[in-house]
Design a protein around this motif. Structure first.
Motif, PDB file in Angstrom:
ATOM      1  N   ALA A 197       0.901  -1.060  -0.132  1.00 17.13           N
ATOM      2  CA  ALA A 197       0.011   0.148   0.122  1.00 17.13           C
ATOM      3  C   ALA A 197       0.779   1.197   0.011  1.00 17.13           C
ATOM      4  CB  ALA A 197      -0.901   0.018   1.303  1.00 17.13           C
ATOM      5  N   GLY A 198       0.568   2.130  -1.106  1.00 19.44           N
ATOM      6  CA  GLY A 198       1.201   3.522  -1.013  1.00 19.44           C
ATOM      7  C   GLY A 198       2.750   3.235  -1.652  1.00 19.44           C
ATOM      8  N   ARG A 199       3.067   2.117  -2.196  1.00 14.88           N
ATOM      9  CA  ARG A 199       4.452   1.776  -2.573  1.00 14.88           C
ATOM     10  C   ARG A 199       4.511   1.826  -3.911  1.00 14.88           C
ATOM     11  NH1 ARG A 199       7.632  -2.358   1.440  1.00 14.88           N
ATOM     12  NH2 ARG A 199       6.577  -1.873   3.258  1.00 14.88           N
ATOM     13  N   VAL A 200       3.573   1.056  -4.696  1.00 14.97           N
ATOM     14  CA  VAL A 200       3.321   0.863  -6.011  1.00 14.97           C
ATOM     15  C   VAL A 200       2.063   1.488  -6.814  1.00 14.97           C
ATOM     16  CG1 VAL A 200       3.479  -1.309  -7.659  1.00 14.97           C
ATOM     17  CG2 VAL A 200       4.529  -1.472  -5.530  1.00 14.97           C
ATOM     18  N   GLY A 201       2.129   2.001  -8.048  1.00 15.12           N
ATOM     19  CA  GLY A 201       0.924   2.471  -8.685  1.00 15.12           C
ATOM     20  C   GLY A 201       0.642   1.480  -9.496  1.00 15.12           C
ATOM     21  N   ALA A 202       1.549   0.648 -10.339  1.00 10.56           N
ATOM     22  CA  ALA A 202       0.930  -0.319 -11.472  1.00 10.56           C
ATOM     23  C   ALA A 202       2.241  -1.342 -11.376  1.00 10.56           C
ATOM     24  CB  ALA A 202       1.192   0.478 -12.649  1.00 10.56           C
ATOM     25  N   VAL A 203       1.420  -2.473 -11.843  1.00 10.55           N
ATOM     26  CA  VAL A 203       2.255  -3.727 -12.099  1.00 10.55           C
ATOM     27  C   VAL A 203       1.909  -4.338 -13.376  1.00 10.55           C
ATOM     28  CG1 VAL A 203       2.916  -6.159 -10.826  1.00 10.55           C
ATOM     29  CG2 VAL A 203       2.371  -4.140  -9.422  1.00 10.55           C
ATOM     30  N   PHE A 204       2.969  -4.983 -13.909  1.00 13.21           N
ATOM     31  CA  PHE A 204       2.699  -5.566 -15.157  1.00 13.21           C
ATOM     32  C   PHE A 204       3.536  -7.038 -15.207  1.00 13.21           C
ATOM     33  CE2 PHE A 204       2.858  -0.907 -15.884  1.00 13.21           C
ATOM     34  CZ  PHE A 204       1.374  -0.934 -16.286  1.00 13.21           C
ATOM     35  N   ALA A 205       3.046  -8.089 -15.176  1.00 15.88           N
ATOM     36  CA  ALA A 205       3.368  -9.596 -15.047  1.00 15.88           C
ATOM     37  C   ALA A 205       3.332 -10.361 -16.232  1.00 15.88           C
ATOM     38  CB  ALA A 205       2.807 -10.044 -13.760  1.00 15.88           C
ATOM     39  N   PHE A 206       4.519 -10.501 -16.728  1.00 18.63           N
ATOM     40  CA  PHE A 206       4.616 -11.704 -17.968  1.00 18.63           C
ATOM     41  C   PHE A 206       4.970 -13.028 -17.790  1.00 18.63           C
ATOM     42  CE2 PHE A 206       4.679  -7.100 -19.277  1.00 18.63           C
ATOM     43  CZ  PHE A 206       3.842  -7.108 -20.422  1.00 18.63           C
ATOM     44  N   PRO A 207       4.068 -14.028 -18.090  1.00 21.57           N
ATOM     45  CA  PRO A 207       4.691 -15.429 -18.020  1.00 21.57           C
ATOM     46  C   PRO A 207       5.843 -15.602 -18.820  1.00 21.57           C
ATOM     47  CG  PRO A 207       2.830 -15.384 -19.279  1.00 21.57           C
ATOM     48  CD  PRO A 207       2.934 -13.821 -18.890  1.00 21.57           C
ATOM     49  N   LEU A 208       6.862 -16.485 -18.404  1.00 25.41           N
ATOM     50  CA  LEU A 208       7.692 -16.866 -19.027  1.00 25.41           C
ATOM     51  C   LEU A 208       7.802 -18.468 -19.138  1.00 25.41           C
ATOM     52  CD1 LEU A 208      10.959 -15.071 -17.061  1.00 25.41           C
ATOM     53  CD2 LEU A 208       9.363 -14.536 -19.013  1.00 25.41           C
ATOM     54  N   ARG A 209       7.975 -18.890 -20.588  1.00 20.27           N
ATOM     55  CA  ARG A 209       7.638 -20.337 -20.858  1.00 20.27           C
ATOM     56  C   ARG A 209       8.695 -20.813 -21.971  1.00 20.27           C
ATOM     57  NH1 ARG A 209       2.278 -21.175 -19.545  1.00 20.27           N
ATOM     58  NH2 ARG A 209       2.174 -22.978 -20.812  1.00 20.27           N
ATOM     59  N   GLU A 210       8.837 -22.114 -21.900  1.00 21.57           N
ATOM     60  CA  GLU A 210       9.821 -22.862 -22.644  1.00 21.57           C
ATOM     61  C   GLU A 210       8.631 -23.815 -23.388  1.00 21.57           C
ATOM     62  OE1 GLU A 210      12.709 -24.402 -25.032  1.00 21.57           O
ATOM     63  OE2 GLU A 210      12.773 -22.498 -23.693  1.00 21.57           O
ATOM     64  N   GLY A 211       8.298 -23.338 -24.479  1.00 21.74           N
ATOM     65  CA  GLY A 211       7.272 -24.120 -25.414  1.00 21.74           C
ATOM     66  C   GLY A 211       5.984 -24.038 -24.405  1.00 21.74           C
ATOM     67  N   ALA A 212       5.452 -25.159 -24.087  1.00 20.26           N
ATOM     68  CA  ALA A 212       4.139 -25.304 -23.192  1.00 20.26           C
ATOM     69  C   ALA A 212       4.591 -25.155 -21.646  1.00 20.26           C
ATOM     70  CB  ALA A 212       3.192 -26.411 -23.578  1.00 20.26           C
ATOM     71  N   ALA A 213       5.735 -25.253 -21.481  1.00 21.06           N
ATOM     72  CA  ALA A 213       6.204 -25.476 -19.838  1.00 21.06           C
ATOM     73  C   ALA A 213       6.241 -24.264 -19.540  1.00 21.06           C
ATOM     74  CB  ALA A 213       7.488 -26.419 -19.911  1.00 21.06           C
ATOM     75  N   PRO A 214       5.684 -23.884 -18.387  1.00 21.96           N
ATOM     76  CA  PRO A 214       5.933 -22.468 -17.548  1.00 21.96           C
ATOM     77  C   PRO A 214       7.211 -22.539 -16.799  1.00 21.96           C
ATOM     78  CG  PRO A 214       4.254 -23.832 -16.381  1.00 21.96           C
ATOM     79  CD  PRO A 214       4.524 -24.545 -17.456  1.00 21.96           C
ATOM     80  N   LEU A 215       7.861 -21.351 -16.713  1.00 26.53           N
ATOM     81  CA  LEU A 215       9.119 -21.329 -16.081  1.00 26.53           C
ATOM     82  C   LEU A 215       9.217 -20.303 -15.093  1.00 26.53           C
ATOM     83  CD1 LEU A 215      11.644 -20.907 -19.250  1.00 26.53           C
ATOM     84  CD2 LEU A 215      11.209 -22.839 -17.835  1.00 26.53           C
TER      85      LEU A 215
END
Length: 228
Positions: A100-118
């Motif tokens: 609270a009060g520290r962050v205005g926005a966050v953008f998270a992107f998944p990292l994958r190797e083919g179909a496998a999540p990393l």
């Protein structure tokens, strides 16, 4: 994007490809901090690289809460874009409370190797507001490069998480895993229950999970603190 990362790596200013990717993301996309984390379907997480101390602190708060945009991006396999964290706080009440009060926005992107999540690439900004279409495109391209930085070919057609990538981070969560195992043995409970108790203690005492784990390892915090 690849040329930018390669040029920065040639300057030998930063250690490891993952760390270079974090720096390029912050500069190119116009955010205040970035982090790369390897995740699993359980509570296991490894902080691989950060653009600076603030990013590491925010990632640790998300790890302590056990929820947040990065967790959702990993589980869903699609980007989680939060231009106003305060307005979306109901989705992750624990994470929203800790930040609270520290962050205005966050953008998270998944990292994958083919179909496998990393894992995930996360972008943090102090002010609210969305990314532009060009910034989104750059971030998506850099997320692909981040995934490449995490994977090494074993030579037999199998891709594994690259162990050298972990050297980029100022700290990681191995101590949490060891402390969880200690609590499980001392309390005669399963590992998942031990981890939940460790996380609950950290959250209720407003402490980072890693700090609580190290207190357990240093015998400054006994198993009795985690009993029902």
């Amino acid at each position: 994007m690849w040329r930018l990362v390669a040029d920065r790596a040639d300057q030998r200013t930063f250690t490891g490809w993952a760390g270079v990717v974090c720096q390029v993301v912050a500069e190119q996309v116009g955010v205040d901090a970035t982090s790369i984390a390897v995740r699993s379907s359980t509570h296991t997480e490894e902080l691989v690289a950060v653009s600076g101390p603030w990013a590491g602190q925010l990632e640790e708060l998300q790890y302590t809460a056990g929820e947040g945009p990065g967790v959702d991006a990993y589980q869903s396999g699609v980007p989680v874009l939060v231009p106003d964290l305060a307005a979306a706080g109901h989705r992750w009440p624990g994470f929203a409370e800790l930040t609270a009060g520290r962050v205005g926005a966050v953008f998270a992107f998944p990292l994958r190797e083919g179909a496998a999540p990393l894992g995930t690439l996360e972008l943090y900004r102090r002010r609210r507001g969305p990314l532009s279409l060009d910034q989104l495109a750059d971030a998506a391209a850099l997320a692909d490069l981040a995934a490449t930085a995490l994977v090494v070919d074993t030579g037999d057609g199998v891709a594994e998480s690259a162990p050298w990538a972990r050297a980029d981070a100022p700290g990681h969560y191995d101590d949490v895993n060891v402390a969880t195992g200690m609590l499980a043995a001392e309390l005669d409970i399963d590992v998942e229950d031990a981890f939940l108790r460790l996380r609950a203690h950290a959250f209720s005492h407003d402490q980072p999970l890693l700090e609580v784990a190290r207190a357990v390892l240093g015998r400054r915090l006994g198993a009795e603190a985690f009993r029902d």
